[in-house]
Design a protein around this motif. Sequence first.
Motif, PDB file in Angstrom:
ATOM      1  N   GLY A 136       0.684  -1.870   0.595  1.00 43.41           N
ATOM      2  CA  GLY A 136      -0.080   0.141   0.016  1.00 43.41           C
ATOM      3  C   GLY A 136       1.094   0.965   0.153  1.00 43.41           C
ATOM      4  O   GLY A 136       1.685   1.301  -1.135  1.00 43.41           O
ATOM      5  N   PRO A 137       0.916   1.779   0.943  1.00 42.52           N
ATOM      6  CA  PRO A 137       1.509   3.514   0.624  1.00 42.52           C
ATOM      7  C   PRO A 137       2.919   3.490   0.799  1.00 42.52           C
ATOM      8  O   PRO A 137       3.832   4.349   0.697  1.00 42.52           O
ATOM      9  CB  PRO A 137       1.678   4.166   2.605  1.00 42.52           C
ATOM     10  N   ALA A 166       0.963  14.530  -4.281  1.00 41.75           N
ATOM     11  CA  ALA A 166       1.262  16.341  -3.859  1.00 41.75           C
ATOM     12  C   ALA A 166      -0.381  15.644  -3.318  1.00 41.75           C
ATOM     13  O   ALA A 166      -0.681  16.437  -2.376  1.00 41.75           O
ATOM     14  CB  ALA A 166       1.576  16.648  -3.673  1.00 41.75           C
ATOM     15  N   SER A 167      -1.126  15.475  -4.363  1.00 40.66           N
ATOM     16  CA  SER A 167      -2.747  15.793  -3.860  1.00 40.66           C
ATOM     17  C   SER A 167      -3.434  14.392  -3.414  1.00 40.66           C
ATOM     18  O   SER A 167      -4.622  15.046  -3.260  1.00 40.66           O
ATOM     19  CB  SER A 167      -3.324  15.807  -5.733  1.00 40.66           C
ATOM     20  N   CYS A 172      -3.483   7.874   1.894  1.00 42.29           N
ATOM     21  CA  CYS A 172      -2.950   7.289   0.393  1.00 42.29           C
ATOM     22  C   CYS A 172      -1.208   7.397   1.254  1.00 42.29           C
ATOM     23  O   CYS A 172      -0.377   6.928  -0.031  1.00 42.29           O
ATOM     24  CB  CYS A 172      -3.158   8.030  -0.464  1.00 42.29           C
ATOM     25  N   ARG A 173      -0.655   8.036   1.034  1.00 40.44           N
ATOM     26  CA  ARG A 173       0.313   9.178   1.483  1.00 40.44           C
ATOM     27  C   ARG A 173       1.213   8.118   2.823  1.00 40.44           C
ATOM     28  O   ARG A 173       2.832   8.172   2.808  1.00 40.44           O
ATOM     29  CB  ARG A 173       0.640  10.114   1.038  1.00 40.44           C
ATOM     30  N   GLY A 174       1.063   7.687   3.604  1.00 36.04           N
ATOM     31  CA  GLY A 174       1.662   7.165   4.669  1.00 36.04           C
ATOM     32  C   GLY A 174       1.734   7.518   5.110  1.00 36.04           C
ATOM     33  O   GLY A 174       1.741   7.349   6.327  1.00 36.04           O
ATOM     34  N   SER A 175       0.542   8.909   5.445  1.00 35.93           N
ATOM     35  CA  SER A 175       1.113  10.260   6.868  1.00 35.93           C
ATOM     36  C   SER A 175      -0.005  10.052   7.610  1.00 35.93           C
ATOM     37  O   SER A 175      -0.172  11.452   8.067  1.00 35.93           O
ATOM     38  CB  SER A 175       1.359  12.247   5.720  1.00 35.93           C
ATOM     39  N   PRO A 260      -7.299   5.461  -3.092  1.00 36.87           N
ATOM     40  CA  PRO A 260      -5.757   4.652  -3.442  1.00 36.87           C
ATOM     41  C   PRO A 260      -6.180   3.915  -5.238  1.00 36.87           C
ATOM     42  O   PRO A 260      -4.657   4.185  -5.583  1.00 36.87           O
ATOM     43  CB  PRO A 260      -6.861   3.133  -2.734  1.00 36.87           C
ATOM     44  N   ALA A 261      -7.153   4.323  -6.333  1.00 40.29           N
ATOM     45  CA  ALA A 261      -7.364   4.183  -7.331  1.00 40.29           C
ATOM     46  C   ALA A 261      -6.246   5.391  -8.347  1.00 40.29           C
ATOM     47  O   ALA A 261      -5.045   4.802  -8.875  1.00 40.29           O
ATOM     48  CB  ALA A 261      -8.479   4.461  -8.304  1.00 40.29           C
ATOM     49  N   ARG A 262      -5.633   6.119  -6.923  1.00 36.59           N
ATOM     50  CA  ARG A 262      -5.084   7.308  -8.127  1.00 36.59           C
ATOM     51  C   ARG A 262      -3.649   6.837  -7.295  1.00 36.59           C
ATOM     52  O   ARG A 262      -2.861   7.556  -8.225  1.00 36.59           O
ATOM     53  CB  ARG A 262      -5.572   8.538  -6.710  1.00 36.59           C
ATOM     54  N   ALA A 263      -3.222   6.888  -6.685  1.00 38.59           N
ATOM     55  CA  ALA A 263      -2.260   6.804  -5.701  1.00 38.59           C
ATOM     56  C   ALA A 263      -1.419   5.004  -6.454  1.00 38.59           C
ATOM     57  O   ALA A 263      -1.109   5.598  -6.875  1.00 38.59           O
ATOM     58  CB  ALA A 263      -2.218   5.568  -4.557  1.00 38.59           C
ATOM     59  N   LEU A 264      -2.125   4.583  -7.019  1.00 38.06           N
ATOM     60  CA  LEU A 264      -2.207   3.160  -7.850  1.00 38.06           C
ATOM     61  C   LEU A 264      -1.462   4.202  -9.459  1.00 38.06           C
ATOM     62  O   LEU A 264      -1.137   4.162 -10.325  1.00 38.06           O
ATOM     63  CB  LEU A 264      -2.787   1.874  -8.004  1.00 38.06           C
ATOM     64  N   THR A 265      -2.197   4.993  -9.556  1.00 39.17           N
ATOM     65  CA  THR A 265      -2.214   5.771 -10.920  1.00 39.17           C
ATOM     66  C   THR A 265      -0.205   5.915 -11.034  1.00 39.17           C
ATOM     67  O   THR A 265       0.256   6.166 -12.149  1.00 39.17           O
ATOM     68  CB  THR A 265      -3.133   6.478 -11.518  1.00 39.17           C
ATOM     69  N   VAL A 266      -0.336   6.850  -9.904  1.00 42.45           N
ATOM     70  CA  VAL A 266       0.652   7.599  -9.653  1.00 42.45           C
ATOM     71  C   VAL A 266       1.460   6.696  -9.206  1.00 42.45           C
ATOM     72  O   VAL A 266       3.199   6.866  -9.893  1.00 42.45           O
ATOM     73  CB  VAL A 266       0.678   8.774  -8.552  1.00 42.45           C
TER      74      VAL A 266
END
Length: 303
Positions: A136-137, A166-167, A172-175, A260-266
């Motif tokens: 994941g993150p 950044a968006s 999703c960024r683990g923070s 999460p889908a946007r995260a996997l796109t990144v």
Amino acid sequence: MVVRLPDPAEHGLVGDLVAYAGRVAPARVGPPAVLGHRQGELVVRCGALVVKAHSTRTDTHALERRLALATETALTEVLLRPVHSGHLRTRFVTVWPVARALRPDAQELPWEEAGRLLARLHTARVPQSRVPEAGGPRKLASAMRRLAVHPAGGGVRAAIVKAAYASLPAWCRGSAPQPRSMITHGDFHFGQLVETRHGWRLIDLDDLGVGDPVWDLARPAAWFAAGVLPEGGWERFLTTYREHGGPAVGEDEWVDLDGPARALTVQTAALAIVNGDLDVAEVFVGGCRRIVEQERRLQATVT
């Protein structure tokens, strides 16, 4: 036949792995063939066995705890169970039974089987206290670190990927903490499915652990959103997942899947740039551009 390797030291490792498998199960060993060698890992088939030399950067203790999950009764029909694991000098080595992997050009994917296996994994009642954190993150952060130090990391495409990153929502960024904690695969895609004589199983347990189950649906969702997966296949996958009690998404799946889908796109775009995969980069950097534009429109509406 052994595939020619770029590093003579790796070539010697092939023979060492075959000998290792021979000590584990001599009756099942045959002529070697290299199935993969990347990022410090080497995978060799030798007869009825597949032997994997893990990267020297592998957290061996965490991986051993992940492998132990494959022996849990609730997961023996979900995860491919290793034949053996141990050490070969500086390497941690795992030995697996041979299974049929999907071809990269497969015209039909096992949509229903993937949905069923993930639902069973996410609802399995197994002790979570002994299990490490899932991918994941952490996988996303690793991809962004690789992009940052890559020669292409200062280019226009990389800038678009970084802006999309950044968006993303903080979790999703683990923070920020993950919303839910269940047993998840941590790096699911259709290449992680193999067919055995007992049915389909999930492989590659290196990121297996406790996390939010939505991450296991995030990559197929990102591929679907990018037009890589057909709508009919995605619906079959998602319907079967729900029918088997999969908890990752609600009635409107995109409420849960959007971040999460946007995260996997990144993540996919970042790794495509790093690996020089121009076709994949074109598709997913385009997805990152749309994420950035959508965020800008949203901010303009708010202000």
